[in-house]
Design an enzyme around this catalytic site. Structure first.
Site, PDB file in Angstrom:
ATOM      1  N   GLU A   1      36.912 -49.540  30.178  1.00 11.24           N
ATOM      2  CA  GLU A   1      37.099 -50.846  29.477  1.00 11.24           C
ATOM      3  C   GLU A   1      38.293 -50.610  28.612  1.00 11.24           C
ATOM      4  O   GLU A   1      38.825 -51.375  28.164  1.00 11.24           O
ATOM      5  CB  GLU A   1      35.685 -51.157  28.738  1.00 11.24           C
TER       6      GLU A   1
ATOM      7  N   ASP B   1      34.747 -45.305  36.166  1.00  6.53           N
ATOM      8  CA  ASP B   1      33.750 -45.900  35.225  1.00  6.53           C
ATOM      9  C   ASP B   1      34.532 -45.920  33.889  1.00  6.53           C
ATOM     10  O   ASP B   1      35.547 -45.162  33.659  1.00  6.53           O
ATOM     11  CB  ASP B   1      32.803 -45.021  35.440  1.00  6.53           C
TER      12      ASP B   1
ATOM     13  N   ASP C   1      25.556 -51.336  33.730  1.00  7.65           N
ATOM     14  CA  ASP C   1      24.284 -50.847  33.193  1.00  7.65           C
ATOM     15  C   ASP C   1      23.114 -51.910  32.711  1.00  7.65           C
ATOM     16  O   ASP C   1      22.800 -52.132  31.614  1.00  7.65           O
ATOM     17  CB  ASP C   1      24.533 -49.930  31.962  1.00  7.65           C
TER      18      ASP C   1
END
Ligand code: GLC
Length: 880
Positions: free
Chosen positions: A445, A442, A525
């Protein structure tokens, strides 16, 4: 962190990251001429170019630009447009590359380039007569037009000599006819991207809306679909910040693509079907490996800051007590000591190995999360190792770059370095040693808690490997979109090294073109509302059309709490998504299926029961994605090219094909208990729930009480299923039930392997194929023939781990008495038992025995024993 500062970061991030595309572009100066042979190799490929087996590309140069065309196959060409002094093309996405010779012919206004067999013909290694791409290059401007099998795909303007700002490159493509645009990876918004501005810049969009762009992943693949069903693609292989202004719905749409760094490199994928484009794209960027079978089960997760072994175990037991099918429990960052990855919060997890043992005993698998940010803590061995091994991204002045994330100030591995990837991969031993089964990565990015939410441009990455010299350094802007991809690469490779021969299950949030070869993806999300639930359809369809097969959203929504009705509807849909996980944010109300009252609990149980019964089918679909890159979730127009109504947005983004056989039409509005469903032309459809038959080529008003989602099977398909069950292991081992939906032609398959190891890659796999047809007599009289064969590894048991075989043939028009009557006739071998009520046998069987004939719902059901392959069954349905 102060909520205000936190909110400010996320509000400012789109503005701070946004780059203006230059307005002025100076065109290249012609004329373009074929380059002398010695200049023909692309700098990055000099080692092999021109040697036998490495044909030269066709290269054209002018005073200030160079255009190199390489045929990777007759239908896939690479175009590299570069300017003097520009760094060579290097790909992080492309793994499969071969080359075919190209021929160049001079024409009045320029040149025609084609694969060796002549314009539009195949080259070496391809069957003669295979049509290939051909390109025309305008001598004056360097513009290219691509043709396939006599049709113009597009014209490009790809050779500007310079932009008004240094470093930018662009390509403008013009199509000759109306096109519908899909692909582009994970994106919010509608299915068709016509007329939209899309940014490729991986972003943790904290306030995700149904219009947010960009999101966590980028894939600069544009696929054009035409009204006649033909499709082709353009893949811009460039990880820089880039922007598409996608062509609109007009007759000659123009798409503008601009990237912040060169060279400009794109691949033309000629199709001509949408499936072919996917197959071509994944041949270049890699196909998704098969996940372990259990990963197809239902995953349950919640981010719980006060996580504990006791809570996880309690949840596991509740699933079993309440008889809700479930296979996997996820542990979010709450399991870590002070959010340090690879550690356990000992007070709450005194014995992680024992917890995993208990979960395994209850039939669950455990997945844990890791983030890239490693806490700046000189007393922590992992941080110390990272510094000592020079594994972290650096600031411009050479120091380690630190920034805050969950654990506070943290350092970030430089996954573009091979040594760092190896080090990172090895860290997973701390989890594999206690038996953790799967992994979730996670914040890659990368997402940081600073304004702009990611690394400053000045941060330095040091890629190595082919094409990188010792001086190679990449500024963060150039490496940004690769960070998640390379974290996934490092993690998967590490897991394969730690547990050789065992398939990893890896789930990632961020990625770039090619991420499918390393990991499954979830869509980040989202929110607990009907808008986000609806959006999951176009979003997953476009991810599938970008090479990713194993995808799914947070079912129920991450932010907020779903209304009971939404929870029921979302689970009905997630039941047919390849990756099916319930996940929610810390601090939200309970989102377990039993938290919404008995009615919803029962609906979720039944939806998951349906999913588990479909596991053999879903697994077979994934095996197809692995073999040829075609996704599991497909837009209607992929399966029914040329049916114009499948391109109407109202149908295209509210219905979806799950594999080749099933069409799902979820209810997408609160309070709705019916919906219009377009069933594509080309044959009747069977209602999956009651077996009734509906004609194709028209819209039906379908009733959809809260208890079920409309689901249809295509005439002529065979859907392998099992009875609903609690775990994927039960599904893998129970009696295989082939649901046959008669059509003029019948075809279907069941993929078999051990479900757990990588031996399938070495050929330890098999496929049961069903072929056949039904005669076209209308009404109750029908004759259905099924040939069952098996291909592949003969050492695998005939039905894999399945305990037996049953066949269900949809026959809604056959009166119940007919089946009852012949059912007493012991039709095995075609013999009627004395006293049987019909003159003809119900089933004629070769290669197997048939027993236990009966009728259930709209199906004729019969059991198969003494099975050998090939087997042949002829089912005669007649009135008594
Ligand atoms: C990110 C993830 C989310 C996770 C949370 C805490 O927001 O997208 O799934 O629960 O971080 O780790």
């Amino acid at each position: 962190m102060n909520t205000f500062v936190f909110a400010l970061h996320y509000l400012l991030q789109p503005l701070l990251n946004r780059r203006r595309v230059p307005l002025l572009w100076r065109r290249a100066r012609g004329p373009f001429e074929p380059a002398p042979l010695s200049d023909s190799c692309e700098p990055a490929a000099r080692t092999g170019c021109g040697r036998p087996g490495h044909p030269q590309p066709a290269v054209f140069t002018s005073v200030d630009a160079r255009i190199a065309l390489t045929a990777v196959s007759p239908r896939v060409w690479r175009v590299v447009v570069s300017r003097p002094g520009e760094s060579p093309y290097r790909s992080w996405s492309v793994v499969g590359d071969a080359e075919e010779p190209l021929g160049v012919e001079r024409r009045a206004a320029g040149f025609t380039v084609s694969t060796a067999g002549g314009a539009g013909e195949s080259g070496r290694g391809s069957p003669p007569g295979t049509p290939g791409l051909a390109a025309e290059i305008d001598r004056r401007s360097g513009h290219l037009s691509f043709h396939f099998a006599g049709t113009l795909l597009h014209r490009d303007e790809a050779a500007p000599a310079a932009s008004s700002r240094e470093g930018w490159v662009r390509c403008v493509t013009e199509a000759p006819v109306r096109e519908w645009y899909v692909g582009f990876g994970e994106r919010s918004g509608p299915l068709f991207k016509n007329g939209r501005r899309l940014v490729m810049w991986n972003t943790d969009e904290r306030f995700m809306r149904t219009s947010s762009d960009p999101l966590y992943q980028s894939c600069p693949l544009q696929i054009a679909v035409r009204a006649d069903g033909r499709a082709h693609g353009i893949f811009y292989d460039n990880p820089s910040y880039s922007v598409f202004r996608v062509g609109g719905h007009g007759e000659r749409p123009r798409t503008r693509y601009a990237a912040e760094g060169g060279p400009l490199c794109y691949y033309v994928l000629a199709g001509p079907s949408l499936g072919d484009v996917l197959s071509q794209f994944t041949r270049l960027t890699g196909r998704p490996p098969l996940p372990p079978y259990w990963a197809l089960g239902h995953h349950h997760s919640r981010w719980e800051e006060e996580e504990s072994a006791a809570r996880i175990e309690r949840t596991a037991r509740l699933f079993r007590e309440r008889r809700i099918p479930c296979d996997v429990l996820h542990l979010d960052i709450g399991h870590m000591e002070g959010h340090r990855c690879f550690t356990w919060r000992r007070g709450r997890f005194p014995d992680p190995g024992a917890l995993v043992g208990t979960l395994h005993g209850l039939g669950f698998r455990a997945v844990v999360m890791t983030d890239p940010g490693l806490k700046r803590d000189p007393d922590w061995d992992i941080y110390r190792e990272g510094v000592a091994g020079d594994h972290f991204c650096r600031r411009a002045d050479g120091g380690v770059f630190h920034a805050p994330v969950w654990a506070g100030q943290s350092a970030f591995p430089d996954y573009l370095r091979g040594e760092t990837r190896t080090w990172w991969g090895g860290l997973y031993r701390r989890y594999t040693d206690v038996g953790i089964d799967g992994f979730w990565i996670d914040m890659n990015e990368p997402s940081l808690f600073i304004p702009r939410s990611t690394m400053p441009d000045s941060v330095v990455h040091r890629p190595d490997g082919e094409g990188a010299g010792p001086e190679a350094r990449l500024g963060h802007r150039r490496a940004h979109n690769l960070y998640g991809l390379m974290m996934a690469a490092a993690t998967r490779t590490g897991l394969l090294t730690l547990r050789p021969g065992r398939r990893p299950f890896l789930l990632t949030r961020s990625g770039f073109a090619g991420v499918q070869r390393y990991a499954a993806s979830w869509t980040g999300d989202n929110r607990s509302n009907f808008g986000h639930y609806r959006m999951s359809i176009p979003m997953l369809l476009n991810m599938g059309l970008s090479g990713q097969a194993m995808v799914g959203p947070d079912t129920g929504g991450f932010w907020g709490s779903p209304a009971p009705e939404l929870m029921a509807r979302w689970f009905q849909l997630a039941a047919v998504y390849p990756f099916c996980r319930n996940h929610t944010k810390a601090g939200t109300p309970p989102q377990e299926p039993w938290a919404f009252g008995e009615e919803v609990e029962e609906i979720v149980r039944a939806s998951l029961g349906l999913r588990y019964s479909l596991l053999p089918y879903l697994y077979t679909c994934l095996s197809r994605s692995h073999a040829d890159g075609r996704p599991v979730l497909r837009p209607l127009f992929m399966e029914f090219p040329g049916d114009g109504r499948c391109l109407e947005a109202a149908n295209a983004e509210t219905e979806l094909m799950v594999g080749h056989a099933l069409l799902a039409a979820p209810v997408l509005r609160a309070g709705a208990r019916a919906r219009p469903v377009y069933l594509p032309a080309g044959g009747p459809w069977y209602d999956y729930h009651d077996g009734s038959v509906l004609p194709g080529g028209c819209v039906h008003a379908i009733s959809a009480p809260l208890t079920h989602m409309p689901l249809f099977a295509r005439a002529g398909s065979v859907v392998p299923t099992v009875a609903p069950c609690m775990t994927s292991e039960e599904a893998r081992t129970s009696v295989l039930v082939l649901r046959v939906y008669p059509g003029r032609e019948i075809r279907g398959a069941v993929y078999l392997d051990d479900g757990e190891t990588t031996r399938y890659e070495a050929g330890e796999r098999a496929e049961i194929r069903v072929r056949g047809g039904a005669d076209s007599r209308p009404g109750p009289e029908a004759e259905i023939t099924l040939e069952i064969t098996r291909e592949g590894d003969e050492s695998l048991p005939l039905l894999g781990a399945h305990r037996g075989l049953r066949v269900l043939v949809a026959a809604p028009q056959t009166p119940a008495e007919a089946v009852r009557a012949v059912g007493t006739a012991a039709p095995a071998g075609g013999e009627n038992r004395p006293g049987g009520a019909v003159a003809r046998p119900l089933v004629t069987a070769e290669g197997c025995a048939v027993d236990g004939v009966g009728r259930s719902g709209g199906f004729v059901r019969f059991g198969i024993s003494e099975l050998r392959m090939p087997a042949r069954l002829v089912l005669h349905l007649s009135s008594p």
